[in-house]
Motif scaffolding. Structure first.
Motif, PDB file in Angstrom:
ATOM      1  N   ALA A 112       0.841  -1.284   0.015  1.00 56.57           N
ATOM      2  CA  ALA A 112      -0.059  -0.179   0.127  1.00 56.57           C
ATOM      3  C   ALA A 112       0.911   1.180  -0.042  1.00 56.57           C
ATOM      4  N   ALA A 113       2.069   1.155   0.869  1.00 51.32           N
ATOM      5  CA  ALA A 113       2.746   2.422   0.927  1.00 51.32           C
ATOM      6  C   ALA A 113       3.382   2.515  -0.642  1.00 51.32           C
ATOM      7  N   ASP A 114       3.833   1.592  -1.255  1.00 49.39           N
ATOM      8  CA  ASP A 114       4.465   1.920  -2.626  1.00 49.39           C
ATOM      9  C   ASP A 114       3.407   2.303  -3.398  1.00 49.39           C
ATOM     10  N   LYS A 115       2.174   1.805  -3.531  1.00 45.71           N
ATOM     11  CA  LYS A 115       1.125   1.807  -4.384  1.00 45.71           C
ATOM     12  C   LYS A 115       0.550   3.351  -4.424  1.00 45.71           C
ATOM     13  N   ILE A 116       0.379   3.974  -3.194  1.00 47.22           N
ATOM     14  CA  ILE A 116      -0.210   5.214  -3.043  1.00 47.22           C
ATOM     15  C   ILE A 116       0.806   6.277  -2.919  1.00 47.22           C
ATOM     16  N   HIS A 117       2.252   5.982  -2.946  1.00 49.58           N
ATOM     17  CA  HIS A 117       3.291   6.952  -2.960  1.00 49.58           C
ATOM     18  C   HIS A 117       3.210   7.611  -1.802  1.00 49.58           C
ATOM     19  N   ALA A 118       3.326   6.941  -0.600  1.00 50.35           N
ATOM     20  CA  ALA A 118       3.025   7.559   0.614  1.00 50.35           C
ATOM     21  C   ALA A 118       4.409   8.442   0.922  1.00 50.35           C
ATOM     22  N   ASP A 119       4.023   9.489   1.573  1.00 45.54           N
ATOM     23  CA  ASP A 119       5.359  10.389   1.782  1.00 45.54           C
ATOM     24  C   ASP A 119       5.892  10.007   3.123  1.00 45.54           C
ATOM     25  N   VAL A 120       5.235   9.489   3.930  1.00 42.03           N
ATOM     26  CA  VAL A 120       5.548   8.847   5.260  1.00 42.03           C
ATOM     27  C   VAL A 120       4.790   7.659   5.680  1.00 42.03           C
ATOM     28  N   LEU A 121       5.224   6.584   6.229  1.00 42.84           N
ATOM     29  CA  LEU A 121       4.675   5.485   6.882  1.00 42.84           C
ATOM     30  C   LEU A 121       4.614   5.633   8.465  1.00 42.84           C
ATOM     31  N   ILE A 131      13.890 -11.706  21.613  1.00 38.96           N
ATOM     32  CA  ILE A 131      13.330 -13.202  21.601  1.00 38.96           C
ATOM     33  C   ILE A 131      11.862 -12.846  20.804  1.00 38.96           C
ATOM     34  N   LYS A 132      11.103 -12.220  21.526  1.00 43.96           N
ATOM     35  CA  LYS A 132       9.782 -12.159  20.858  1.00 43.96           C
ATOM     36  C   LYS A 132       9.707 -11.985  19.249  1.00 43.96           C
ATOM     37  N   ARG A 133      10.852 -10.906  19.090  1.00 45.20           N
ATOM     38  CA  ARG A 133      10.943 -10.366  17.862  1.00 45.20           C
ATOM     39  C   ARG A 133      11.288 -11.498  16.660  1.00 45.20           C
ATOM     40  N   ALA A 134      12.422 -12.188  17.392  1.00 43.07           N
ATOM     41  CA  ALA A 134      13.026 -13.413  16.733  1.00 43.07           C
ATOM     42  C   ALA A 134      11.842 -14.466  16.252  1.00 43.07           C
ATOM     43  N   PHE A 135      10.953 -14.629  17.289  1.00 45.18           N
ATOM     44  CA  PHE A 135       9.979 -15.679  17.108  1.00 45.18           C
ATOM     45  C   PHE A 135       8.791 -15.173  16.205  1.00 45.18           C
ATOM     46  N   LEU A 136       8.358 -13.842  16.422  1.00 40.78           N
ATOM     47  CA  LEU A 136       6.993 -13.415  16.122  1.00 40.78           C
ATOM     48  C   LEU A 136       7.303 -12.602  14.661  1.00 40.78           C
ATOM     49  N   GLY A 137       8.606 -12.192  14.531  1.00 40.27           N
ATOM     50  CA  GLY A 137       8.756 -11.406  13.589  1.00 40.27           C
ATOM     51  C   GLY A 137       8.269  -9.717  14.076  1.00 40.27           C
ATOM     52  N   SER A 138       8.913  -8.700  13.289  1.00 37.44           N
ATOM     53  CA  SER A 138       8.482  -7.458  13.657  1.00 37.44           C
ATOM     54  C   SER A 138       7.817  -6.692  12.428  1.00 37.44           C
ATOM     55  N   VAL A 139       6.519  -6.260  12.418  1.00 35.14           N
ATOM     56  CA  VAL A 139       5.873  -5.697  11.280  1.00 35.14           C
ATOM     57  C   VAL A 139       6.819  -4.595  11.117  1.00 35.14           C
ATOM     58  N   SER A 140       7.003  -3.685  11.939  1.00 37.90           N
ATOM     59  CA  SER A 140       7.688  -2.541  11.795  1.00 37.90           C
ATOM     60  C   SER A 140       8.854  -2.568  11.146  1.00 37.90           C
ATOM     61  N   ASN A 141       9.607  -3.429  11.817  1.00 36.85           N
ATOM     62  CA  ASN A 141      10.927  -3.531  11.215  1.00 36.85           C
ATOM     63  C   ASN A 141      11.060  -4.141   9.762  1.00 36.85           C
ATOM     64  N   HIS A 142      10.044  -4.942   9.508  1.00 39.12           N
ATOM     65  CA  HIS A 142       9.940  -5.337   8.139  1.00 39.12           C
ATOM     66  C   HIS A 142       9.712  -4.199   7.106  1.00 39.12           C
ATOM     67  N   CYS A 143       8.581  -3.418   7.589  1.00 35.93           N
ATOM     68  CA  CYS A 143       8.316  -2.099   6.708  1.00 35.93           C
ATOM     69  C   CYS A 143       9.513  -1.191   6.595  1.00 35.93           C
ATOM     70  N   ALA A 144      10.023  -1.094   7.921  1.00 34.86           N
ATOM     71  CA  ALA A 144      11.149  -0.123   7.525  1.00 34.86           C
ATOM     72  C   ALA A 144      12.322  -0.609   6.602  1.00 34.86           C
ATOM     73  N   GLN A 145      12.594  -1.749   6.534  1.00 35.62           N
ATOM     74  CA  GLN A 145      13.403  -2.190   5.578  1.00 35.62           C
ATOM     75  C   GLN A 145      12.956  -2.413   4.169  1.00 35.62           C
ATOM     76  N   ASN A 146      11.701  -2.424   3.939  1.00 35.49           N
ATOM     77  CA  ASN A 146      11.100  -2.538   2.595  1.00 35.49           C
ATOM     78  C   ASN A 146      10.443  -1.692   1.845  1.00 35.49           C
ATOM     79  N   VAL A 147       9.996  -0.618   2.765  1.00 38.40           N
ATOM     80  CA  VAL A 147       9.143   0.444   1.886  1.00 38.40           C
ATOM     81  C   VAL A 147      10.274   1.594   1.351  1.00 38.40           C
ATOM     82  N   LYS A 148       9.870   2.175   0.302  1.00 37.31           N
ATOM     83  CA  LYS A 148      10.448   3.265  -0.134  1.00 37.31           C
ATOM     84  C   LYS A 148      10.574   4.541   0.437  1.00 37.31           C
ATOM     85  N   CYS A 149       9.314   4.766   1.260  1.00 36.86           N
ATOM     86  CA  CYS A 149       9.031   6.082   2.190  1.00 36.86           C
ATOM     87  C   CYS A 149       9.827   6.072   3.166  1.00 36.86           C
ATOM     88  N   PRO A 150      10.049   7.267   3.771  1.00 34.52           N
ATOM     89  CA  PRO A 150      10.493   7.036   5.324  1.00 34.52           C
ATOM     90  C   PRO A 150       9.290   6.378   6.017  1.00 34.52           C
TER      91      PRO A 150
END
Length: 167
Positions: A112-121, A131-150
């Motif tokens: 969605a961030a890429d599709k709408i050309h968001a200025d910031v997420l 430990i929890k992040r290792a098992f559950l994953g972090s949505v925010s961390n994944h997005c920070a690494q993969n979206v094109k906007c800040p």
């Protein structure tokens, strides 16, 4: 004075207090009085999980319809709560748009961030430890690494003394 550029501020919301805190923070800190900004609320409905028994029994169509209704009602409730917050806490008439998609929240938010050309997420942080992040994953961390906007990750203070910086 020239009109300010309209910014698209994508805010991920879910049933957690952290996402509503991030939305509130955005309304108070990102939206200016003379802005043409649009808050775009995004809610990712997790994919429906179906369990079968060893004999292959599946849920009846009526049961599946009930599950879908509950998922849709939850999405509507969360979005309405977020829209109400925008109406009540916004310093001015905040333009609000809504995106509701089904799928893994990490993928839905990034696409969605890429599709709408968001200025910031803007996302809330659940504050999971290592430990929890290792098992559950972090949505925010994944997005920070993969979206094109800040990406702005807003962490909810643990207490009022944390919010003021005193200990």
């Amino acid at each position: 004075m020239a009109d300010a550029k309209e910014r698209k501020i994508l805010v991920a919301v879910d049933e957690g207090l952290e996402s509503m805190y991030a939305l509130s923070w955005s309304l108070h800190n990102l939206i200016s009085q003379a802005s043409n900004d649009t808050i775009i609320l995004i809610y990712a409905k997790p994919p429906r999980t179906l369990y079968t028994s060893p004999d292959g029994y599946l849920f009846s169509p009526d049961m599946l319809a009930s599950i879908d209704k509950c998922r849709n009602d939850l999405a509507s409730s969360i979005i309405e709560k977020a829209k109400k917050m925008c109406r009540e806490q916004g310093d001015n008439e905040v333009k609000v748009e809504v995106i509701i998609e089904s799928g893994d929240p990490r993928d839905v938010i990034c696409q969605a961030a890429d599709k709408i050309h968001a200025d910031v997420l803007v996302m809330g942080s659940h504050g999971y430890g290592l430990i929890k992040r290792a098992f559950l994953g972090s949505v925010s961390n994944h997005c920070a690494q993969n979206v094109k906007c800040p990406v702005l990750i807003v962490k909810k203070p643990k207490s009022s003394s944390s919010a003021t910086g005193t200990k």
